[in-house]
Design a protein around this motif. Structure first.
Motif, short mmCIF file in Angstrom:
data_model
loop_
_atom_site.label_atom_id
_atom_site.label_comp_id
_atom_site.label_asym_id
_atom_site.label_seq_id
_atom_site.Cartn_x
_atom_site.Cartn_y
_atom_site.Cartn_z
N ARG A 324 0.87 -1.07 -0.12
CA ARG A 324 -0.12 -0.07 0.02
C ARG A 324 0.90 1.34 0.01
NH1 ARG A 324 -4.71 1.57 4.34
NH2 ARG A 324 -4.77 3.94 3.84
N ALA A 328 0.96 4.07 -3.48
CA ALA A 328 0.63 5.56 -2.99
C ALA A 328 1.18 6.42 -4.29
CB ALA A 328 1.08 6.02 -1.91
N TRP A 369 -10.27 -1.83 -7.33
CA TRP A 369 -10.33 -0.74 -6.42
C TRP A 369 -11.83 -0.02 -6.73
CZ3 TRP A 369 -11.23 4.65 -6.86
CH2 TRP A 369 -11.31 5.26 -5.91
N ASP A 375 -10.11 -3.07 -0.46
CA ASP A 375 -10.77 -2.09 0.68
C ASP A 375 -9.52 -1.05 0.83
OD1 ASP A 375 -8.92 -3.60 1.76
OD2 ASP A 375 -10.35 -4.29 3.43
N ASP A 376 -8.40 -1.10 0.15
CA ASP A 376 -7.25 -0.06 0.25
C ASP A 376 -7.91 1.28 0.14
OD1 ASP A 376 -5.50 -2.00 1.03
OD2 ASP A 376 -4.43 -1.95 -0.81
N ALA A 377 -7.44 2.09 0.84
CA ALA A 377 -7.82 3.82 0.44
C ALA A 377 -7.18 4.18 -0.57
CB ALA A 377 -7.36 4.65 1.70
N TYR A 378 -7.61 5.03 -1.33
CA TYR A 378 -7.06 5.53 -2.63
C TYR A 378 -6.33 6.73 -2.24
CZ TYR A 378 -6.42 7.50 -7.33
OH TYR A 378 -5.98 7.99 -8.70
N GLU A 379 -4.88 6.63 -2.62
CA GLU A 379 -3.95 7.67 -2.26
C GLU A 379 -3.16 7.77 -3.60
OE1 GLU A 379 -2.16 6.62 2.09
OE2 GLU A 379 -2.42 4.88 0.92
N ASP A 380 -3.40 9.07 -4.21
CA ASP A 380 -2.83 9.40 -5.40
C ASP A 380 -3.06 10.74 -5.54
OD1 ASP A 380 -1.60 9.51 -7.87
OD2 ASP A 380 -2.16 7.82 -8.73
N THR A 385 -9.99 10.76 -7.80
CA THR A 385 -10.83 9.52 -7.85
C THR A 385 -11.82 9.59 -9.05
OG1 THR A 385 -12.18 10.74 -6.32
CG2 THR A 385 -10.54 9.25 -5.27
#
Length: 434
Positions: A324, A328, A369, A375-380, A385
């Motif tokens: 994870r 990112a 996703w 279920d990982d948070a979206y981090e970009d 999104t």
């Protein structure tokens, strides 16, 4: 003499601050670091470092699991985040500040209103010019090709309406490029207890990192610098060969392993790289796509040896580095670490089959996703999104993905790229199941 560093993150404290600590321990106490964040969000770390007078512990982890603990005292001044950054700007404008360094992640150099770096640099340099505080070297420590020139170009673009300051910057600053290399995972919550058990010190701001540390810097400083070469730093005339090898082999390989590992249910990088399916994808990409490009550029480095050492470092289980964390900011990593290799291969008329697997992995991970399977948070920071959902919901997701100019630049929509991505997406289920 002072280095002002923008950012109090784990990487700076495990890398640049550690190198200066080596000099201090060797008796050279001429330089110290002041550091502060330019964005909110790290209040706990700031408070801990303020309470500890900037002193903290680094847990160094070797591939065989052996650990060593080092107290770092090179950060003498901690500047907690405050709206307007008045204290940080004032310190940057003092004559005793000779170097301004920064680690804001690869996505932190994108133009636009969300960019926090260039307004801060402009404010410091504007005040420095006003008070005739002397020349300043600005040292970018992020994973960007020619990172010094990228940072300078971003600042000059930001100053397009301030010709006076632009001219002053060009005459009174230097922007050496550098290559930085040390795997630094997110600090696990149990690290504090480990440090206490090993050292007897209750450290609320420890960091952990692999035992490997490399720093290669172009020796272009306009107002003095520490004797970094006495602390293991390679001072060179041109960092390009080291930069390309590290970005294309380590950084691109890291992303490939994280994407593939996530799709196969691996939480940690070391688990993923020990999976032969994942390792083969990364190894084949580096061997078939990257090494020919670097050889064509005339690199004299031991590229195959570097590839093997990198894959071995990724297997360091004691780091507990997560897929994870590496995933990112995938958008900027694809654009910066992988697209240049694909561009050169396409320009040479070469096959990109193993190269197309990497962006295909990224797209498949985004699709899962988007559909709620991950279920990982979206981090970009580089892709909103809404953009991801639009790509994945498109009638032709591969075409929508390949047409995104922010990811692909002049390759966006390239017919050979699209065909290679389609083929890679078709092959991926078999490659991940093999």
């Amino acid at each position: 003499m002072r280095i002002l560093h923008l950012g109090l993150g784990a990487f700076h404290r495990a890398h640049q601050a550690v190198v200066l600590q080596r000099l201090i321990e060797g008796g050279d106490t001429d330089w110290h670091i002041a550091a502060g964040n330019i964005c909110p969000g790290q209040e706990a770390v700031e408070a801990a470092l303020l309470d500890q007078a900037g002193v903290y512990t680094v847990e160094n982890v070797a591939p065989d699991g052996r650990t060593q603990y080092q107290r770092v005292q090179s950060i003498r001044t901690v500047l907690p985040y405050e709206p307007g950054l008045a204290s940080l700007i004032e310190l940057g404008a003092r004559p005793s500040t000779r170097i301004l360094s920064f680690t804001v992640t690869e996505a932190g150099y994108a133009p636009g209103p969300g960019n926090a770096l260039f307004p801060v640099l402009a404010a410091i340099l504007r005040k420095r010019r006003r008070f005739d505080a002397g020349k300043l070297s600005l040292l970018c420590c992020d994973n960007l090709r020619h990172n010094g020139q990228v940072a300078l170009a971003g600042l000059l673009d930001h100053l397009e309406d301030d010709a006076l300051l632009r001219d002053w910057v060009l005459l009174n600053t230097s922007w050496p490029s550098c290559m930085v290399d040390r795997i630094t995972p997110r600090t696990p919550p149990e690290l504090r207890a480990r440090v206490f058990a090993a050292t007897g010190k209750d450290d609320a701001a420890p960091v952990m990192a692999e035992s490997w540390l490399q720093w290669v810097i172009e020796d272009e400083f306009c107002n003095g610098r520490p004797a970094w070469e006495q602390a293991g730093v390679q001072m060179v005339g041109d960092v390009a060969a080291y930069e390309e090898a590290k970005i294309r082999i380590l950084n691109a390989g890291h992303s490939a392993i994280a994407w593939a590992g996530t799709l196969l249910g691996h939480r940690f990088i070391h688990e993923a790289v020990l999976d032969p399916r994942v390792r083969r994808i990364a190894h084949d990409y580096i061997t078939e796509q990257v090494l020919p490009c670097l050889v064509a550029k005339g690199s004299l480095l031991d590229l195959a040896g570097y590839r093997d050492s990198v894959l071995a470092r990724f297997g360091n289980a004691a780091l507990g580095d997560t897929c994870r964390r590496v995933i990112a900011d995938s958008g900027s990593k694809l654009a910066g670490f992988i697209v240049p290799t694909l561009r050169e291969r396409l320009a040479a008329g070469a096959d990109i089959a193993s190269g197309a697997l990497l962006p295909a992995l990224m797209l498949m991970r985004l699709q899962r996703w988007h559909s709620g399977e991950l279920d990982d948070a979206y981090e970009d920071q580089s892709m909103e999104t809404e953009t991801v959902h639009a790509i994945c919901a498109a009638a032709d997701p591969v075409m929508a993905f390949a047409a995104n100019q922010a990811l692909w630049g002049d390759l966006a929509g390239n017919a050979r790229l699209v065909d290679a991505l389609r083929s890679a997406m078709e092959r991926l289920p078999e490659r991940l199941a093999a």
